[in-house]
Design a protein around this motif. Structure first.
Motif, mmCIF file in Angstrom:
data_model
loop_
_atom_site.group_PDB
_atom_site.id
_atom_site.type_symbol
_atom_site.label_atom_id
_atom_site.label_comp_id
_atom_site.label_asym_id
_atom_site.label_seq_id
_atom_site.Cartn_x
_atom_site.Cartn_y
_atom_site.Cartn_z
ATOM 1 N N LEU A 51 0.791 -1.257 0.003
ATOM 2 C CA LEU A 51 -0.048 -0.024 -0.158
ATOM 3 C C LEU A 51 0.797 1.195 -0.055
ATOM 4 C CD1 LEU A 51 -2.807 -0.761 2.571
ATOM 5 C CD2 LEU A 51 -3.106 -0.878 0.069
ATOM 6 N N GLN A 52 1.783 1.206 1.003
ATOM 7 C CA GLN A 52 2.730 2.480 0.784
ATOM 8 C C GLN A 52 3.368 2.752 -0.463
ATOM 9 O OE1 GLN A 52 5.106 1.240 4.112
ATOM 10 N NE2 GLN A 52 3.754 2.340 5.618
ATOM 11 N N ARG A 53 3.943 1.593 -1.171
ATOM 12 C CA ARG A 53 4.537 1.770 -2.484
ATOM 13 C C ARG A 53 3.758 2.333 -3.393
ATOM 14 N NH1 ARG A 53 5.074 -1.079 -7.354
ATOM 15 N NH2 ARG A 53 3.516 -2.600 -6.756
ATOM 16 N N ARG A 54 2.399 1.740 -3.254
ATOM 17 C CA ARG A 54 1.416 2.435 -4.209
ATOM 18 C C ARG A 54 0.811 3.920 -3.666
ATOM 19 N NH1 ARG A 54 -1.889 -1.504 -7.239
ATOM 20 N NH2 ARG A 54 -0.343 -3.284 -7.273
ATOM 21 N N GLY A 55 1.213 4.245 -2.502
ATOM 22 C CA GLY A 55 0.692 5.584 -2.098
ATOM 23 C C GLY A 55 -0.816 5.419 -1.698
ATOM 24 N N LEU A 56 -1.174 4.363 -1.281
ATOM 25 C CA LEU A 56 -2.570 3.964 -1.021
ATOM 26 C C LEU A 56 -3.008 4.075 0.495
ATOM 27 C CD1 LEU A 56 -3.588 1.202 -3.493
ATOM 28 C CD2 LEU A 56 -4.072 3.598 -3.788
ATOM 29 N N LYS A 57 -3.998 4.712 0.967
ATOM 30 C CA LYS A 57 -4.371 4.511 2.398
ATOM 31 C C LYS A 57 -5.153 2.996 2.633
ATOM 32 C CE LYS A 57 -5.452 9.327 2.847
ATOM 33 N NZ LYS A 57 -6.311 10.323 3.447
ATOM 34 N N ARG A 58 -5.109 2.597 3.654
ATOM 35 C CA ARG A 58 -5.756 1.262 4.141
ATOM 36 C C ARG A 58 -7.357 1.295 3.693
ATOM 37 N NH1 ARG A 58 -4.296 1.497 10.302
ATOM 38 N NH2 ARG A 58 -5.681 2.821 11.032
ATOM 39 N N CYS A 59 -7.770 0.209 3.540
ATOM 40 C CA CYS A 59 -9.041 -0.085 3.097
ATOM 41 C C CYS A 59 -10.063 0.435 4.311
ATOM 42 C CB CYS A 59 -9.568 -1.589 2.970
ATOM 43 S SG CYS A 59 -11.045 -1.796 2.392
ATOM 44 N N LYS A 60 -11.251 0.846 3.797
ATOM 45 C CA LYS A 60 -12.061 1.636 4.997
ATOM 46 C C LYS A 60 -12.780 0.383 5.721
ATOM 47 C CE LYS A 60 -13.566 5.444 2.176
ATOM 48 N NZ LYS A 60 -14.541 6.135 1.173
ATOM 49 N N SER A 61 -12.448 -0.920 5.248
ATOM 50 C CA SER A 61 -13.240 -1.955 6.047
ATOM 51 C C SER A 61 -12.229 -2.630 7.066
ATOM 52 C CB SER A 61 -13.682 -3.045 5.123
ATOM 53 O OG SER A 61 -12.433 -3.602 4.469
ATOM 54 N N TYR A 62 -10.951 -1.878 7.014
ATOM 55 C CA TYR A 62 -9.921 -2.297 8.214
ATOM 56 C C TYR A 62 -10.213 -2.619 9.307
ATOM 57 C CZ TYR A 62 -4.976 -2.441 9.953
ATOM 58 O OH TYR A 62 -3.853 -2.818 10.613
ATOM 59 N N TRP A 63 -10.949 -1.953 10.115
ATOM 60 C CA TRP A 63 -11.633 -2.085 11.468
ATOM 61 C C TRP A 63 -12.624 -2.979 11.541
ATOM 62 C CZ3 TRP A 63 -7.773 -1.553 14.611
ATOM 63 C CH2 TRP A 63 -6.612 -0.384 14.304
ATOM 64 N N LEU A 64 -13.341 -2.964 10.788
ATOM 65 C CA LEU A 64 -14.653 -3.869 10.452
ATOM 66 C C LEU A 64 -13.988 -5.225 10.400
ATOM 67 C CD1 LEU A 64 -17.603 -4.510 10.273
ATOM 68 C CD2 LEU A 64 -17.144 -4.327 7.844
ATOM 69 N N CYS A 65 -13.064 -5.467 9.618
ATOM 70 C CA CYS A 65 -12.455 -6.930 9.465
ATOM 71 C C CYS A 65 -11.876 -7.247 10.927
ATOM 72 C CB CYS A 65 -11.318 -6.770 8.520
ATOM 73 S SG CYS A 65 -11.976 -6.895 6.661
ATOM 74 N N ALA A 66 -11.112 -6.476 11.729
ATOM 75 C CA ALA A 66 -10.672 -6.745 13.020
ATOM 76 C C ALA A 66 -11.777 -7.107 13.834
ATOM 77 C CB ALA A 66 -9.766 -5.202 13.323
ATOM 78 N N ALA A 67 -12.728 -6.299 13.870
ATOM 79 C CA ALA A 67 -13.813 -6.442 14.806
ATOM 80 C C ALA A 67 -14.337 -7.670 14.636
ATOM 81 C CB ALA A 67 -14.820 -5.498 14.952
#
Length: 162
Positions: A51-67
């Motif tokens: 993601l950093q290499r591509r200059g992208l932020k993490r997915c909006k579902s990141y915390w949903l996946c965690a929970a």
């Protein structure tokens, strides 16, 4: 890549929940779960770098996946080693299909394919180890496997769209 990163975060959370419960319900598989969790943490780091290499932020579902992952881990961990193994088997089967499909779609992006390919072997090992622990599942196992596969597909689908 965003969905892969979020999915790996969810996988870390599944194992965290399962490890917590396995201390009470499935002590015999704790070493394996700890190894799987460490693998998923490395995978999450690999996709974070991508993601950093591509200059992208993490997915909006990141915390949903965690929970969701933690709740799934706790819930399946309550039922012991068999349910934990069935969960791993169902999740990894779905993830392997998703990652293999991505390597085909991203064939021209060497770095992306390399990142995904570096993870495929670990995911296959998790799948195969869980398959070795699983025996004839009966109705409970089939229902659990179907529900978890469907939920995993849904999270991937949702992550691709948010």
């Amino acid at each position: 890549m965003k969905v892969n990163h979020a999915g790996e975060h969810g996988a870390v959370s599944i194992y965290a929940g399962q490890i917590f419960m396995a201390r009470f319900t499935a002590k015999s598989i704790l070493p394996e779960l700890l190894t799987f969790k460490a693998d998923e943490e490395k995978h999450r780091t690999t996709f974070c770098r991508e993601l950093q290499r591509r200059g992208l932020k993490r997915c909006k579902s990141y915390w949903l996946c965690a929970a969701g992952g933690y709740v799934l881990g706790i819930g399946t961990g309550l039922f012991g080693a068999h349910a934990i193994s069935l969960t791993t088997l169902a999740v990894e089967r779905t993830v392997l299909r998703h990652l293999r499909h991505q390597t085909e779609l991203l064939a021209e992006d060497f770095e992306a394919v390399s990142a995904i390919s570096s993870i495929l072997n670990d995911e296959q090992e998790h799948h195969d180890a869980a398959a070795n622990h699983s025996h004839t599942s009966g109705i409970f196992g089939r229902m659990l496997s179907t529900a978890i596969s469907g939920a995993t597909e849904s999270v991937i689908w949702l992550g691709m769209r948010v």
